[in-house]
Scaffold this motif. Structure first.
Motif, PDB file in Angstrom:
ATOM      1  N   PRO A   1       0.806  -1.225   0.000  1.00 48.76           N
ATOM      2  CA  PRO A   1       0.000   0.000   0.000  1.00 48.76           C
ATOM      3  C   PRO A   1       0.837   1.274   0.000  1.00 48.76           C
ATOM      4  CG  PRO A   1      -0.487  -1.399   1.928  1.00 48.76           C
ATOM      5  CD  PRO A   1       0.547  -2.110   1.133  1.00 48.76           C
ATOM      6  N   GLU A   2       2.064   1.188   0.524  1.00 49.86           N
ATOM      7  CA  GLU A   2       2.875   2.413   0.511  1.00 49.86           C
ATOM      8  C   GLU A   2       3.403   2.719  -0.888  1.00 49.86           C
ATOM      9  OE1 GLU A   2       5.637  -0.940   1.199  1.00 49.86           O
ATOM     10  OE2 GLU A   2       3.604  -0.462   1.820  1.00 49.86           O
ATOM     11  N   ILE A   3       3.468   1.678  -1.730  1.00 44.67           N
ATOM     12  CA  ILE A   3       3.956   1.863  -3.105  1.00 44.67           C
ATOM     13  C   ILE A   3       2.808   2.155  -4.055  1.00 44.67           C
ATOM     14  CG2 ILE A   3       5.003   0.631  -5.045  1.00 44.67           C
ATOM     15  CD1 ILE A   3       6.947  -0.620  -3.187  1.00 44.67           C
ATOM     16  N   GLN A   4       1.683   1.509  -3.811  1.00 39.89           N
ATOM     17  CA  GLN A   4       0.547   1.701  -4.706  1.00 39.89           C
ATOM     18  C   GLN A   4      -0.588   2.393  -3.957  1.00 39.89           C
ATOM     19  OE1 GLN A   4      -0.063   0.698  -8.068  1.00 39.89           O
ATOM     20  NE2 GLN A   4      -2.104  -0.110  -8.114  1.00 39.89           N
ATOM     21  N   LYS A   5      -0.564   3.714  -3.991  1.00 37.08           N
ATOM     22  CA  LYS A   5      -1.641   4.463  -3.323  1.00 37.08           C
ATOM     23  C   LYS A   5      -2.753   4.728  -4.319  1.00 37.08           C
ATOM     24  CE  LYS A   5       1.439   6.737  -0.063  1.00 37.08           C
ATOM     25  NZ  LYS A   5       2.671   7.413  -0.512  1.00 37.08           N
ATOM     26  N   MET A   6      -3.968   4.876  -3.785  1.00 37.40           N
ATOM     27  CA  MET A   6      -5.123   5.152  -4.645  1.00 37.40           C
ATOM     28  C   MET A   6      -5.565   6.593  -4.463  1.00 37.40           C
ATOM     29  SD  MET A   6      -6.334   2.269  -6.100  1.00 37.40           S
ATOM     30  CE  MET A   6      -8.090   2.116  -5.971  1.00 37.40           C
ATOM     31  N   GLY A   7      -5.925   7.216  -5.597  1.00 35.80           N
ATOM     32  CA  GLY A   7      -6.335   8.615  -5.543  1.00 35.80           C
ATOM     33  C   GLY A   7      -7.849   8.783  -5.587  1.00 35.80           C
ATOM     34  N   LYS A   8      -8.321   9.901  -4.987  1.00 34.04           N
ATOM     35  CA  LYS A   8      -9.767  10.211  -5.013  1.00 34.04           C
ATOM     36  C   LYS A   8      -9.962  11.478  -5.845  1.00 34.04           C
ATOM     37  CE  LYS A   8     -11.834   7.397  -1.947  1.00 34.04           C
ATOM     38  NZ  LYS A   8     -10.980   7.025  -0.812  1.00 34.04           N
ATOM     39  N   ALA A   9     -11.163  11.598  -6.398  1.00 34.46           N
ATOM     40  CA  ALA A   9     -11.444  12.716  -7.296  1.00 34.46           C
ATOM     41  C   ALA A   9     -11.336  14.082  -6.612  1.00 34.46           C
ATOM     42  CB  ALA A   9     -12.815  12.533  -7.919  1.00 34.46           C
ATOM     43  N   ASN A  10     -11.531  14.128  -5.276  1.00 34.04           N
ATOM     44  CA  ASN A  10     -11.401  15.410  -4.576  1.00 34.04           C
ATOM     45  C   ASN A  10      -9.996  15.977  -4.697  1.00 34.04           C
ATOM     46  OD1 ASN A  10     -13.948  15.162  -3.760  1.00 34.04           O
ATOM     47  ND2 ASN A  10     -13.473  14.464  -1.667  1.00 34.04           N
ATOM     48  N   ASP A  11      -8.993  15.076  -4.572  1.00 30.27           N
ATOM     49  CA  ASP A  11      -7.604  15.534  -4.640  1.00 30.27           C
ATOM     50  C   ASP A  11      -7.072  15.528  -6.067  1.00 30.27           C
ATOM     51  OD1 ASP A  11      -7.718  15.388  -1.827  1.00 30.27           O
ATOM     52  OD2 ASP A  11      -7.277  13.230  -1.943  1.00 30.27           O
ATOM     53  N   PHE A  12      -7.568  14.593  -6.851  1.00 27.08           N
ATOM     54  CA  PHE A  12      -7.059  14.430  -8.218  1.00 27.08           C
ATOM     55  C   PHE A  12      -8.249  14.435  -9.173  1.00 27.08           C
ATOM     56  CE2 PHE A  12      -4.205  12.287  -5.230  1.00 27.08           C
ATOM     57  CZ  PHE A  12      -3.003  12.952  -5.489  1.00 27.08           C
ATOM     58  N   PRO A  13      -8.703  15.629  -9.544  1.00 25.29           N
ATOM     59  CA  PRO A  13      -9.993  15.729 -10.236  1.00 25.29           C
ATOM     60  C   PRO A  13      -9.982  15.368 -11.724  1.00 25.29           C
ATOM     61  CG  PRO A  13      -9.060  17.916  -9.844  1.00 25.29           C
ATOM     62  CD  PRO A  13      -8.136  16.945  -9.183  1.00 25.29           C
ATOM     63  N   HIS A  14      -8.776  15.297 -12.347  1.00 26.98           N
ATOM     64  CA  HIS A  14      -8.755  15.116 -13.806  1.00 26.98           C
ATOM     65  C   HIS A  14      -8.377  13.689 -14.205  1.00 26.98           C
ATOM     66  CE1 HIS A  14      -8.884  19.388 -13.447  1.00 26.98           C
ATOM     67  NE2 HIS A  14      -7.635  19.463 -12.998  1.00 26.98           N
ATOM     68  N   VAL A  15      -8.779  13.328 -15.430  1.00 30.64           N
ATOM     69  CA  VAL A  15      -8.479  11.984 -15.949  1.00 30.64           C
ATOM     70  C   VAL A  15      -7.216  12.065 -16.801  1.00 30.64           C
ATOM     71  CG1 VAL A  15      -9.333  10.130 -17.419  1.00 30.64           C
ATOM     72  CG2 VAL A  15     -10.934  11.433 -16.002  1.00 30.64           C
ATOM     73  N   LEU A  16      -6.216  11.254 -16.463  1.00 33.70           N
ATOM     74  CA  LEU A  16      -5.015  11.211 -17.299  1.00 33.70           C
ATOM     75  C   LEU A  16      -5.128  10.053 -18.269  1.00 33.70           C
ATOM     76  CD1 LEU A  16      -1.974  12.057 -17.910  1.00 33.70           C
ATOM     77  CD2 LEU A  16      -1.357  10.146 -16.416  1.00 33.70           C
ATOM     78  N   THR A  17      -4.796  10.319 -19.551  1.00 36.81           N
ATOM     79  CA  THR A  17      -4.644   9.216 -20.495  1.00 36.81           C
ATOM     80  C   THR A  17      -3.257   9.311 -21.120  1.00 36.81           C
ATOM     81  OG1 THR A  17      -5.730   7.938 -22.220  1.00 36.81           O
ATOM     82  CG2 THR A  17      -5.652  10.308 -22.559  1.00 36.81           C
ATOM     83  N   THR A  18      -2.635   8.158 -21.390  1.00 39.22           N
ATOM     84  CA  THR A  18      -1.259   8.146 -21.908  1.00 39.22           C
ATOM     85  C   THR A  18      -1.251   7.489 -23.277  1.00 39.22           C
ATOM     86  OG1 THR A  18      -0.727   5.979 -20.951  1.00 39.22           O
ATOM     87  CG2 THR A  18      -0.377   7.906 -19.550  1.00 39.22           C
ATOM     88  N   TYR A  19      -0.327   7.901 -24.140  1.00 38.97           N
ATOM     89  CA  TYR A  19      -0.367   7.409 -25.524  1.00 38.97           C
ATOM     90  C   TYR A  19       1.005   7.491 -26.175  1.00 38.97           C
ATOM     91  CZ  TYR A  19      -0.669  12.449 -26.057  1.00 38.97           C
ATOM     92  OH  TYR A  19      -0.424  13.764 -25.953  1.00 38.97           O
TER      93      TYR A  19
END
Ligand SMILES: Nc1nc2c(c(=O)[nH]1)N[C@H]1C(S)=C(S)[C@@H](COP(=O)(O)OP(=O)(O)OC[C@H]3O[C@@H](n4cnc5c(=O)[nH]c(N)nc54)[C@H](O)[C@@H]3O)O[C@H]1N2
Ligand SMILES: Nc1nc2c(c(=O)[nH]1)N[C@H]1C(S)=C(S)[C@@H](COP(=O)(O)OP(=O)(O)OC[C@H]3O[C@@H](n4cnc5c(=O)[nH]c(N)nc54)[C@H](O)[C@@H]3O)O[C@H]1N2
Ligand SMILES: [Mo]
Length: 811
Positions: A672-690
């Protein structure tokens, strides 16, 4: 070898794209990533074909589209579900095709259910489905019961109809951000053009629901009767130059070559293996054991089945999970050949930490890529790292003989054109000398566990010859040592008399090296090019082509004739190799009706049912478990596609808010310290990679080529004008993009290519970032996988690279 994220192939071929009347390109930016595809798409467009592109960004591919829709990343199943619903409600399906070539009429088991976002058989503790209720009602002959009409409430067709009735254009708009009228326009355009083809790549697969997205394509194409036809099909535009070949060769943790299921730890014998996998898998498995162990694989020792490693079916050992296991200290040694994992695997924190846990890391690459020098990354102290790193300089593609298999399943041979530079060696030579040296170390051992190494058939010559390897894949008649001539000869041979290293390649070098053929004439005008290389299986260019004919075996499309039943000569014949059970069994026979012979029902599967054909009705007298003929391929996450939100999402699932995400998605959570999960309140935008056309994947090669660096010098973040204005950013400013797992600072590209859209009424933004940079090479730059999340499709193991939550601010 490069990681292979999932499997698939084109049902059709690159050159067949010219035959389409309409394209749905959703989840692929082929203009940049598969430029040759565009040549054939353009030919179709010149003849009037329509092109639909669905992408979160207005790409170079989109710039050629007749119809473009901007979608929120990870929501395709919502609009595809609405199209399925529309096709069914308005009877736009190909009735004949649906009745004759799909499982629409078969009756679904009474205990199958779908409620509140969950299919029957769910176990919340293990987060897995038991698939037993996803079957058919069986008759006394153990065959599925057939309904009299599509309207029968138990029929697959009725289940499909009910399931998708929840998917209206309006609901799909709220989820995807694509206006309802536009979704209808997509549906009408796609349904009106026949044949229509669907092209996809990572935009569809790199999600926790990737497999189901492609299943949604299969449902649409089966309903419209577009599979098995020239200009139709579902075409996976695959990635790495030989990724098709690599999955054919089992670069997937749960397969053996030729897509044979891997034996598991409870299989004591080939009989046990057949109980699970059907009798059809006996021959290819034995043929593989003969190829690997030669005269040591005999009937009296169960063909050396005990030599094969057995996997634990409850452990998912796909690429990303391997790094999690490495991080837990489960491996001492890792071989990293032809892959730059430290740049390419999601959530770099995990890879960075995992590599330090090894005693030894062996990298084979053309360049000393980031992975090979992870101990030198800025911020890392070499003194703290105990991993010994060995580098094998590898020869490049032009410096070695061998084959590349493309997405059309064409196995193409090429000769070395140059001598390897310096100490570089072809991978085959590296592996051959490694094996020979290892075997020497075991010389004289009588320990049973060493027998597979000592008894392996390893005869590629003093200097390993790539042709000999290809011939092993083709296979031999083991009674006389001659090469198997064709797939038909392999199929005719009795079990144990024939070997093949990969049964789908049978015939490739039977009658000379057919992979080396380069005849580019095509009398059919359909782009079949039958004498150019060799397509697996059996040089068939368009899979399931039996479905291009009517019940009488005659082509339904006069302009695109692939195969036909030649009644005068009692044989299936045609422009393409007939994809039929037996060429001499006509359309009136049960075999001759089968359009999808690799499925146990012989038909296309609208509902991916749990079913094994040929199970005996009377239990065997010896009390052993029964062996059926052919099991169905199953999706571990449901028999029909359902829309789930991505693992990190800005909103709840509109269809079932309590089950927002896929209940079976594989989310790495052991650290869990390496793989944290984000919530929309703190991270409101959607990232897409290409990807970008100027760089290739993790950039190991292309970031070392000066003129490409000049064209595409650094990574960037694309933002809509609206978002840029909100956070006070101008084009060219530096921005910090952060997720729950990490942050990077890159230049902002303020663009019209991304537009603000509404998700269930709320303004939402997508941020786009290419991912090809790392700290080494001539052109270093921050790696986007610092931000991404290690959440995987439960079936394929493909990571959700295409969606995670981020924030952005001025750096
Ligand atoms: N020049 C060049 N060529 C390459 C590569 C390269 O790096 N450079 N990489 C190779 C490899 S390994 C691969 S696998 C292929 C990849 O080929 P592509 O799949 O075409 O590559 P991407 O650019 O990753 O993604 C394709 C598109 O999917 C869109 N997308 C993202 N999320 C979604 C979504 O949820 N729905 C839909 N409908 N679209 C979405 C992205 O915006 C992008 O335009 O290309 C191969 N070819
Ligand atoms: N964020 C994000 N991450 C992604 C993706 C994404 O879309 N977004 N896409 C994913 C996809 S689809 C893929 S396929 C992976 C790719 O991930 P990787 O496979 O790690 O990336 P590549 O850069 O293709 O690595 C191939 C390496 O092989 C080396 N090489 C080339 N030819 C040879 C050879 O003949 N022998 C040997 N030994 N080495 C050779 C090259 O120099 C290069 O370093 O990345 C994945 N990562
Ligand atoms: Mo890829």
């Amino acid at each position: 070898m490069s990681p292979s994220f999932g499997r698939g192939a084109m049902t059709n071929s690159w050159s067949d794209l010219q035959n389409a009347e309409v394209f749905l390109i959703a989840g692929s930016n082929c203009a940049e990533n598969h430029p040759i595809a565009m040549k054939w798409i353009n030919r179709a467009k010149e003849k009037g074909a329509k092109m639909i592109v669905v992408d979160p960004r207005f790409t170079r591919t989109a710039s050629k589209a007749d119809l473009f829709a901007q979608i929120r990343p990870g929501t395709d199943i919502a609009y595809l579900g609405a199209i399925i619903n529309y096709i069914i409600e308005n009877q736009l399906y190909d009735r004949n095709y649906v009745l004759n070539y799909t499982n629409a009429l078969l009756k679904v088991a009474k205990d199958y259910k779908f409620e509140d976002g969950v299919f029957s058989g769910y176990d919340a503790k293990s987060r897995k489905y038991a698939v037993t209720s996803w079957g058919y009602q069986l008759g006394s002959d153990n065959k599925p019961l057939k309904a009299d009409s599509l309207e029968d409430p138990d029929s697959v067709f009725s289940k499909l109809k009910t399931h998708y009735s929840r998917y209206t254009f309006e609901t799909a708009e709220k989820i995807t951000g694509i206006p309802a009228v536009k979704i209808k326009q997509i549906a009408d355009t796609f349904c009106e053009g026949k044949p229509g083809t669907i092209l996809y790549a990572l935009g569809m697969t790199q999600h926790t629901t990737g497999t189901q997205g492609i299943r949604a394509y299969a449902v649409i194409q089966l309903l419209l009767g577009n599979i098995g036809k020239a200009g139709g099909g579902i075409n996976a535009l695959r990635g790495e130059p030989n990724v098709q070949g690599s999955t054919d060769m089992a670069n997937l943790f749960n397969n053996l070559p030729g897509y044979l299921p891997h034996p598991i730890n409870t299989d004591q014998s080939i009989r046990d293996y057949q109980v699970r996998n059907g009798s059809v898998q006996e021959k290819p498995l034995v043929a593989l054991l003969k190829a690997w162990f030669g005269e040591h694989a005999r009937k009296d020792n169960d063909f050396a089945f005990s030599y094969l490693p057995k996997i634990n079916p409850s452990v998912n050992a796909s690429m990303v999970k391997l790094f999690e296991m490495m991080d837990k200290g489960q491996f001492k040694l890792a071989f990293n050949f032809g892959s730059n994992s430290l740049v390419s695997i999601p959530n770099r924190q995990l890879v960075r930490s995992a590599l330090t846990k090894l005693d030894m890391l062996v990298v084979s690459d053309l360049f000393e890529v980031e992975t090979a020098q992870f101990w030198r990354e800025p911020g890392v102290k070499p003194a703290d790292i105990n991993t010994e790193v060995i580098m094998f300089p590898a020869a490049f593609v032009y410096e070695k003989d061998g084959t590349l298999t493309n997405s059309s399943r064409w196995i193409q041979w090429k000769n070395a054109a140059l001598k390897p530079l310096g100490e570089a060696k072809p991978d085959l030579e590296i592996l051959d000398s490694l094996f020979k040296r290892i075997r020497k170390l075991y010389d004289g051992s009588t320990d049973a566990k060493d027998a597979p190494i000592l008894n392996a058939r390893w005869d590629y010559g003093e200097e390993a010859s790539a042709l000999k390897v290809l011939q092993e894949l083709n296979g031999y008649d083991e009674t006389n040592g001659k090469l198997t001539q064709s797939l038909a000869d392999y199929l005719k041979a009795s079990v144990g008399t024939v070997s093949t290293g990969c049964w789908i390649y049978a015939g490739v070098t039977g009658n000379g090296n057919l992979a080396a053929r380069r005849k580019n004439s095509d009398s059919t005008g359909l782009g079949l090019y039958k004498d150019w290389s060799f397509a697996w299986p059996g040089n068939i260019r368009i899979l399931y082509n039996r479905a291009s004919c009517d019940e009488k075996g005659q082509p339904v499309d006069d302009k695109r004739k692939l195969i036909w039943w030649d009644a005068a000569n009692n044989v299936w014949s045609g422009n393409d190799g007939p994809d039929v059970v037996d060429k001499t069994k006509g359309p009136d026979t049960p075999e001759g009706k089968q359009s999808f012979r690799m499925n146990p029902e012989g038909a296309g599967r609208l509902f991916a049912a749990n079913y094994m054909s040929g199970l005996p009705v009377v239990p065997s007298a010896d009390g052993l478990p029964a062996i059926g003929v052919r099991p169905a391929g199953l999706c571990v996450d449901g028999p029909m596609p359902e829309f789930y939100e991505p693992t990190e999402s800005p909103t709840d699932n509109l269809l079932h808010p309590k089950v927002s995400k896929s209940p079976v998605a594989l989310i790495l959570s052991s650290s869990p310290e390496i793989q944290k999960m984000g919530k929309a309140n703190d991270f409101p935008h959607v990232l897409t990679t290409y990807g970008v056309v100027e760089h290739f994947c993790a950039g190991g090669i292309t970031r070392n080529i000066p003129w490409l660096n000049e064209l595409m010098p650094e990574p960037f973040a694309e933002l809509s004008k609206n978002l840029a204005q909100k956070i006070g950013i101008k084009e060219g400013d530096m921005v910090e993009v952060s997720s729950a797992r990490g942050k990077v600072t890159v230049r902002a590209l303020v663009t019209d290519r991304l537009q603000t859209y509404k998700v269930n009424g709320k303004e939402t933004e997508t941020i786009g970032m290419p991912w090809s940079w790392g700290f080494a090479s001539l052109s270093p730059g921050p790696s986007t996988n610092e931000l991404t999340i290690a959440a995987l499709d439960p079936g394929a193991g493909t990571p959700e690279y295409k969606v995670c939550l981020v924030n952005v601010r001025r750096a």
